[in-house]
Motif scaffolding. Structure first.
Motif, PDB file in Angstrom:
ATOM      1  N   THR A 141       0.831  -1.215   0.000  1.00 12.56           N
ATOM      2  CA  THR A 141       0.000   0.000   0.000  1.00 12.56           C
ATOM      3  C   THR A 141       0.862   1.259   0.000  1.00 12.56           C
ATOM      4  N   ASP A 199     -11.867  13.008   1.808  1.00 11.63           N
ATOM      5  CA  ASP A 199     -12.227  11.822   1.022  1.00 11.63           C
ATOM      6  C   ASP A 199     -13.295  11.051   1.795  1.00 11.63           C
ATOM      7  N   ASP A 200     -14.485  11.000   1.232  1.00 13.30           N
ATOM      8  CA  ASP A 200     -15.572  10.261   1.890  1.00 13.30           C
ATOM      9  C   ASP A 200     -15.895   8.967   1.153  1.00 13.30           C
ATOM     10  N   GLY A 201     -14.961   8.522   0.298  1.00  9.67           N
ATOM     11  CA  GLY A 201     -15.221   7.316  -0.498  1.00  9.67           C
ATOM     12  C   GLY A 201     -14.230   6.205  -0.205  1.00  9.67           C
ATOM     13  N   TYR A 202     -14.049   5.882   1.066  1.00 11.83           N
ATOM     14  CA  TYR A 202     -13.090   4.835   1.444  1.00 11.83           C
ATOM     15  C   TYR A 202     -13.392   3.527   0.707  1.00 11.83           C
ATOM     16  N   GLU A 203     -12.387   2.983   0.059  1.00 11.92           N
ATOM     17  CA  GLU A 203     -12.572   1.787  -0.767  1.00 11.92           C
ATOM     18  C   GLU A 203     -11.626   0.664  -0.372  1.00 11.92           C
ATOM     19  N   GLY A 204     -11.264   0.612   0.900  1.00 10.12           N
ATOM     20  CA  GLY A 204     -10.401  -0.472   1.374  1.00 10.12           C
ATOM     21  C   GLY A 204      -8.927  -0.160   1.206  1.00 10.12           C
ATOM     22  N   GLU A 210      -4.425   2.450  -8.672  1.00 14.54           N
ATOM     23  CA  GLU A 210      -5.563   3.330  -8.925  1.00 14.54           C
ATOM     24  C   GLU A 210      -6.005   4.050  -7.656  1.00 14.54           C
ATOM     25  N   GLU A 211      -5.906   3.365  -6.506  1.00 12.79           N
ATOM     26  CA  GLU A 211      -6.293   4.014  -5.250  1.00 12.79           C
ATOM     27  C   GLU A 211      -5.378   5.188  -4.952  1.00 12.79           C
ATOM     28  N   ARG A 214      -6.441   8.006  -7.181  1.00  8.76           N
ATOM     29  CA  ARG A 214      -7.694   8.593  -6.710  1.00  8.76           C
ATOM     30  C   ARG A 214      -7.449   9.572  -5.566  1.00  8.76           C
ATOM     31  N   HIS A 230     -10.439   6.409   7.913  1.00  7.55           N
ATOM     32  CA  HIS A 230      -9.099   5.888   7.645  1.00  7.55           C
ATOM     33  C   HIS A 230      -8.015   6.649   8.420  1.00  7.55           C
TER      34      HIS A 230
END
Length: 310
Positions: A141, A199-204, A210-211, A214, A230
């Motif tokens: 990560t 950022d309110d779109g936590y995607e893991g 791509e993360e 983003r 997060h």
């Protein structure tokens, strides 16, 4: 040995000594001609467009300086209780040791932050994400977030050289609220006026590049990203500035959480007041950050069992 033989031997020795003295005088009186110095291997390489030895030496020294700065940041933030296990990650860009471009310095996965020293950091190629300096591998990560943030910054012409990602307690608590906005209720809050993205779109976990892209797009030039559910992402020009930003961001979040826990209505500064405070603080920010970071480095060199400069 007869007397005659001894006399002959002494006479020969005397003549040899005279000749030797005469020769030395003759050569010492002659002007010395400087020989052309042989071209060394690195000088031959420089004519083929590669870095010269002096350039490589400079890169090695600057690389070392950046390593020491970053290692100190790891240890210092850990001493404040702002690290989390062997996760989270701090990075900075540095000239590659071989003089070819830049690397991203990160700590290898498995080290505790207090164990991080200059030589233990690894250098990662920004484009490929592979380790090109040092021993070990950074967390997946870390590579996916940091490499992409730096690449997006380059595209936009930003001067970002340092990226910190942490799960600091109060900032993380703020990120867990439905409205995670950092309120302008304190001087420490006002220094971040207009410089925080959300950022309110936590995607893991950031298991792919791509993360990282983003997150970089959401920041859109701001120094701070509060990552919903997060933690935080902090970017800046130097390690000292990023350290200062991280410290005061956590302090601002702490004041807000404590104030909110009282149940009373918050007293917020208006935009003009908050803007004024930010302008005043940022006018001296580099100097203030550097002096504070140097003071912290003096303390951790006394307290930490690991010398961050090693």
């Amino acid at each position: 040995m007869s007397v005659g033989c001894v006399q002959k031997l002494l006479t020969s020795l005397y003549r040899w000594q005279c000749l030797n003295i005469s020769t030395r005088r003759m050569y010492s009186a002659r002007p010395r001609l400087s020989r052309p110095r042989p071209i060394l291997a690195w000088e031959r390489r420089s004519h083929r467009g590669r870095a010269t030895w002096s350039e490589e030496a400079s890169c090695v020294e600057m690389n070392k300086q950046q390593r020491e700065e970053l290692a100190a940041a790891y240890q210092a933030l850990d001493s404040f209780g702002l690290s989390e296990g062997i996760n989270n990650h701090l990075s900075t860009k540095a000239p590659a040791r071989n003089g070819k471009g830049e690397v991203i310095l990160l700590f290898p996965y498995g080290l505790h932050w207090n164990e991080v020293t200059a030589s233990r950091l690894v250098g990662v190629d920004m484009a490929s994400g592979t380790v090109v300096e040092g021993v070990g591998e950074p967390e997946t990560t870390a590579v996916n977030i940091h490499c992409q943030v730096y690449q997006e910054a380059l595209k936009s012409g930003s001067s970002i050289n340092t990226v910190f990602h942490l799960h600091t307690p109060y900032c993380s608590a703020l990120s867990c609220l439905q409205d995670p906005t950092l309120r302008m209720i304190h001087q420490n809050s006002a220094r971040f006026f207009g410089d925080v993205a959300y950022d309110d779109g936590y995607e893991g976990l950031a298991m792919d590049t791509e993360e990282g892209c983003r997150l970089a797009r959401i920041m859109s030039g701001k120094s701070v990203l509060i990552m919903g559910n997060h933690g935080i992402l902090v970017t800046d020009k130097t390690v000292a500035r990023a350290f200062n930003t991280t410290y005061y961001l956590e302090r601002a979040a702490m004041v807000q959480i404590l104030a909110m826990s009282s149940g009373a209505k918050l007293s917020e500064l208006d935009d003009a007041g908050a803007s004024l405070v930010r302008t005043q603080i940022m006018a001296n920010y580099t100097k203030d950050s550097t002096l504070y970071f140097e003071a912290i480095k003096r303390l951790i060199r006394i307290k930490s069992p690991y010398d961050y400069t090693e």
